[in-house]
Write a protein that holds these residues in place. Structure first.
Motif, mmCIF file in Angstrom:
data_model
loop_
_atom_site.group_PDB
_atom_site.id
_atom_site.type_symbol
_atom_site.label_atom_id
_atom_site.label_comp_id
_atom_site.label_asym_id
_atom_site.label_seq_id
_atom_site.Cartn_x
_atom_site.Cartn_y
_atom_site.Cartn_z
ATOM 1 N N GLN A 234 17.994 27.648 101.169
ATOM 2 C CA GLN A 234 17.478 27.816 102.529
ATOM 3 C C GLN A 234 16.202 28.651 102.510
ATOM 4 O O GLN A 234 15.222 28.317 103.182
ATOM 5 C CB GLN A 234 18.562 28.485 103.387
ATOM 6 N N GLU A 248 13.896 18.820 113.352
ATOM 7 C CA GLU A 248 15.221 19.429 113.226
ATOM 8 C C GLU A 248 16.316 18.374 113.348
ATOM 9 O O GLU A 248 16.241 17.504 114.216
ATOM 10 C CB GLU A 248 15.413 20.465 114.339
ATOM 11 N N GLN A 251 22.092 18.161 116.857
ATOM 12 C CA GLN A 251 23.392 18.854 116.924
ATOM 13 C C GLN A 251 24.486 17.802 117.037
ATOM 14 O O GLN A 251 24.410 16.913 117.885
ATOM 15 C CB GLN A 251 23.451 19.749 118.170
ATOM 16 N N ARG A 280 24.394 23.797 109.658
ATOM 17 C CA ARG A 280 23.900 25.029 110.291
ATOM 18 C C ARG A 280 24.634 25.137 111.623
ATOM 19 O O ARG A 280 24.493 24.286 112.494
ATOM 20 C CB ARG A 280 22.396 24.991 110.529
ATOM 21 N N ARG A 283 25.703 29.345 115.607
ATOM 22 C CA ARG A 283 25.337 30.762 115.428
ATOM 23 C C ARG A 283 24.257 30.937 114.363
ATOM 24 O O ARG A 283 23.970 32.041 113.931
ATOM 25 C CB ARG A 283 26.571 31.575 115.046
ATOM 26 N N LYS A 284 23.727 29.817 113.880
ATOM 27 C CA LYS A 284 22.660 29.802 112.869
ATOM 28 C C LYS A 284 23.147 30.268 111.500
ATOM 29 O O LYS A 284 22.347 30.664 110.647
ATOM 30 C CB LYS A 284 21.435 30.649 113.282
#
Lengths: 320, 230
Positions: A234, A248, A251, A280, A283-284
């Protein structure tokens, strides 16, 4: 004409230099990676049971009338009492979950932080197929104390792990807070990342106690090494290929096996491999989970993970 | 007296809400043509059960304004719509003649007496259901409907009684379009607290994750019922 050639020649030279720089940047990706592992300040490792998800309690709502102004005081008092009850219930749930550790106490006691770090380094060296890792015998590669000076070309990795076991000892989980300091980077600029790794299914109950707890220690080191791998990937990915927001991954809800059920986690699928999904979370944090029904030779190998940045639509369904 | 009658009425209604077990054999035997449809989804909302007095409700709403604003943005439509297609696949696997109705039912739900009294003949079919019956030549209709999608936070009048939790509530039923009887009635209901901390404004990741987890929980239960052997 001579002037034009001179300009063209300079442009070509600059272009070649730029290309060489690019090649060098790519080469860095596969060149030997030096790591300096900085263990947590706390020498004692934390082991707990994994608390099961908690359902909401609609009965905690009041069905009684509010009794006017007195209702404010009554409800405030009852609210405080309810808060305390919930804290107490949470502690009780944790204590109950921790009972799962009882049969493994002996094995857990044998795992000290120092030997776990060494095992983790060993696992990291084995796991990295494209980049070699310098061993613990190289000065500055493994830091004995938090104030020790790292190797000038090493990534400094600081770890605070917490290990958890599921209720039937089906899965070992590590929650690791990992700080990464790139070579030459100031300590204040280190990136901090929460990584959770859930073990591959297949080992349960007494299997963890095998060889005087060595099985548990080996798996703990494997999970920790995988967590460090992920954090490094990462960090390097963020450094080298800054992704625009539009690139990105979407989700989605991802499913994965945990103990005897199929859990769900909402997040972005960063990578997927034969045996694993790397998500991911909202909450990251980064979450590495096993794929349902996967049977792969190397259940933790990061190099198997493809480079496709976007998630396929089938990611919500487990592999059968 | 009126209060007693009202309470008795409520209690009576709850008792009448009986589940009807899933039994595909009859459908297979009489070669029913069954449509599977989902009712249009409600808005994602927060609710504060227990905050019932005149001042309690606005106080609860004001102190949870950030949460309410976030809950309104929660999706899940795609995940819930997947339930319909997964149910269709499951029923087909069991040898039933199934029509996958992709457009949602947009009319009002079934009449209140039908919603509360399972296995009792409906007074009448709603026009949207009649339209579906005629268009697809259906003998039965499976309706998947969700009443509540969002977050509840119980209150003791003015004070919160617990941390908020994600809620998904609804009902799945099979309606015989000739006899107007319910042949399956299943209450879909799941709740879940956030793992760890929940006060994470503005995105409330823990609670949002719990919301998507309860969607999967409800879906899993329906698929488990329809997929198991009688």
């Amino acid at each position: 004409v001579t002037e034009r050639w001179r300009i063209t020649g300079t442009a070509c030279l600059l272009l070649a230099l730029a290309m060489l720089t690019g090649v060098d940047a790519l080469a860095q990706n596969t060149s030997p990676l030096r790591l300096a592992l900085r263990p947590a300040a706390e020498a004692k490792l934390r082991w707990t049971g994994l608390v099961a998800p908690v359902e909401g309690d609609p009965d905690s709502a009041s069905n009684m009338p509010a009794f006017g102004v007195f209702g404010i005081f009554i409800s405030a008092a009852r609210g405080v009492a309810a808060d305390q009850e919930q804290q107490s219930a949470a502690r009780k749930r944790q204590m109950q979950a921790d009972e799962v550790l009882a049969p493994l106490r002996g094995a857990i006691e044998t795992i000290d932080a120092d030997s776990l770090w060494l095992a983790t380094i060993d696992q990291l060296a084995r796991a990295r197929s494209t980049t070699a890792l310098l061993g613990a015998d190289i000065p500055g590669t493994r830091l004995a104390a938090t104030d020790a000076a790292p190797h000038p070309q090493a990534w400094v990795v600081s770890l605070v792990p917490r290990f958890m076991l599921t209720a039937r000892l089906d899965n070992l989980i590590v929650d690791a807070v990992i700080e990464l300091q790139a070579p030459g980077q100031a300590e204040a600029q280190a990136s901090k990342l929460a990584v959770r790794v859930i073990s591959a299914p297949g080992r349960a109950g007494d299997a963890w106690k095998a060889a005087d707890g060595k099985a548990l220690k080996a798996e703990a080191a494997t999970l920790l090494a995988h967590a460090v791998e992920i954090a490094l990937w990462q960090a390097q990915n963020t450094q080298q290929v800054p992704q625009p927001a539009t690139a990105e991954p979407p989700q989605r809800t991802h499913r994965y096996p945990l103990a005897d059920e199929l859990r769900a986690e909402r997040g972005q699928l960063l990578r997927e491999g034969c045996a694993r999904l790397l998500i991911r979370t909202l909450r990251k944090a980064l979450l590495s989970v096993p794929r349902a029904g996967a049977s792969c030779e190397a259940p933790y190998r990061l190099s198997e993970i493809s480079n496709a940045p976007t998630a396929p639509s089938s990611s919500t369904s487990p592999r059968s | 007296m009126l209060v007693v009658m009202a309470l008795a009425g409520c209690a009576g209604r709850r008792e009448a809400l009986q589940p009807v077990a899933w039994s595909p054999d009859g459908m297979r035997a009489d070669r029913s043509r069954i449509g599977v449809v989902m009712r249009s989804l409600p808005e994602r909302e927060t609710s504060f059960p227990g905050a019932r007095c005149l001042m309690c409700r606005p106080l609860a709403a004001a102190s949870n304004a950030a949460l309410t604003a976030h809950v309104a943005t929660l999706g899940g439509t795609e995940e819930l719509a997947e339930l319909r297609s997964e149910v269709v696949a499951l029923l087909r696997k069991r040898g039933l003649d199934v029509v996958d109705i992709t457009e949602p039912l947009t009319g009002e739900g079934a009449p209140p007496q039908a919603r509360d009294e399972a296995a009792v003949a409906l007074a009448e079919l709603t026009p949207d259901i009649v339209a579906l019956r005629d268009r697809h030549a259906l003998s039965r209709l499976m309706v998947l409907e969700f009443d509540t999608l969002g977050v509840h936070r119980p209150y003791i009048h003015y004070a919160p009684a617990s941390a908020p939790y994600a809620v998904v509530e609804g009902r799945a039923y099979v309606l015989d379009l000739a006899t107007r009887k319910l042949h399956w009635n299943h209450r879909m209901h799941a709740t879940l607290m956030a793992e760890g901390e929940w006060e994470e404004a503005p995105d409330f990741p823990g609670l949002s994750n719990a919301y998507f987890q309860v969607i999967e929980k409800v879906k899993d239960r329906v698929k488990q019922i329809l997929g198991r052997n009688p």
